[in-house]
Design an enzyme around this catalytic site. Structure first.
Site, PDB file in Angstrom:
ATOM      1  N   SER A  76       0.868  -1.177   0.000  1.00  0.00           N
ATOM      2  CA  SER A  76       0.000   0.000   0.000  1.00  0.00           C
ATOM      3  C   SER A  76       0.903   1.224   0.000  1.00  0.00           C
ATOM      4  CB  SER A  76      -0.940  -0.046   1.216  1.00  0.00           C
ATOM      5  OG  SER A  76      -1.849   1.033   1.184  1.00  0.00           O
ATOM      6  N   HIS A 116      -2.704  -0.864  -3.258  1.00  0.00           N
ATOM      7  CA  HIS A 116      -3.830   0.058  -3.074  1.00  0.00           C
ATOM      8  C   HIS A 116      -3.613   1.313  -3.920  1.00  0.00           C
ATOM      9  CE1 HIS A 116      -4.357  -1.964   1.113  1.00  0.00           C
ATOM     10  NE2 HIS A 116      -4.904  -2.668   0.144  1.00  0.00           N
ATOM     11  N   ASP A 123      -4.504  -4.718   6.019  1.00  0.00           N
ATOM     12  CA  ASP A 123      -4.885  -5.582   4.900  1.00  0.00           C
ATOM     13  C   ASP A 123      -3.783  -6.616   4.657  1.00  0.00           C
ATOM     14  OD1 ASP A 123      -6.452  -6.504   2.790  1.00  0.00           O
ATOM     15  OD2 ASP A 123      -5.522  -5.146   1.341  1.00  0.00           O
TER      16      ASP A 123
END
Length: 199
Positions: free
Chosen positions: A19, A46, A139
């Protein structure tokens, strides 16, 4: 590994998640992998869904691997990196084909590393490698649990070397991680794993 797990002699997929700070980390990791990597790489990074992404073009310039945005129903090929498009979950579906969905957000994100890892665990079992790099949030932590529970191998960037520690910290906190490594050492371990027992 579960006693009824199928016998296997090599890994068949690498699933990556990152991310915040991920583009630089991915450039370092993918840049150290060879074009003849014998497995495909599935990637969740992401991304801002409001903008067209150029991540595939950026990473393609940094690695000898082929890099592309994943397409629904395509079959992943060795030596190719498949990136989840913005705002779409990337999964491995029946018969090993890729699937893109716009189902609900997971931990406020889409694409979700957890969903990718869980689908990889189901499709590949002990033949899967999951790797978590820099990022905020958590995540990927449920997904690495799933990969490990099916006999797969889990690699996490050492949080001390990550630009953002949230995702690596959460993954390490599961207690199901096989390797915690500085970013610069991860590619060599992946190469060693996927090339083992193929001679």
């Amino acid at each position: 590994m579960q006693p009824d797990a199928p016998p296997y002699d090599h890994f068949e997929v690498v699933a990556l998640a990152s991310s915040a700070g991920g583009i630089n980390a991915l450039g370092t990791l993918l840049g150290a992998l060879d074009a003849d990597l014998p497995v495909p790489v599935l990637l969740v990074q992401h991304l801002d869904p409001r903008h067209r992404t150029v991540i595939a073009e950026v990473l393609d310039r940094r690695t000898p691997l082929s890099v592309k945005l994943a397409e629904d129903k395509e079959r992943p090929r060795p030596g190719t990196v498949y990136i989840a498009p913005p705002d779409r979950h990337l999964l491995v579906g029946p018969a090993g084909r890729l699937a893109l969905t716009d189902t609900e957000l997971v931990h406020f994100v889409r694409p979700s590393a957890d969903l990718l890892f869980e689908s990889v665990a189901g499709a590949y079992g002990p033949r899967a490698i999951a790797c978590v790099l820099t990022g905020t949030g958590k995540d990927g932590s449920m997904g690495v649990d799933a990969v490990k529970s099916r006999g797969g191998t889990v690699i996490v960037q050492d949080p001390a070397t990550a630009e953002f520690k949230g995702m690596p910290d959460a993954a390490v906190g599961t207690g199901t991680v096989d390797f915690v490594l500085p970013l610069e050492e991860i590619a060599a371990v992946i190469r060693g794993l996927v090339e083992t027992k193929r001679q």
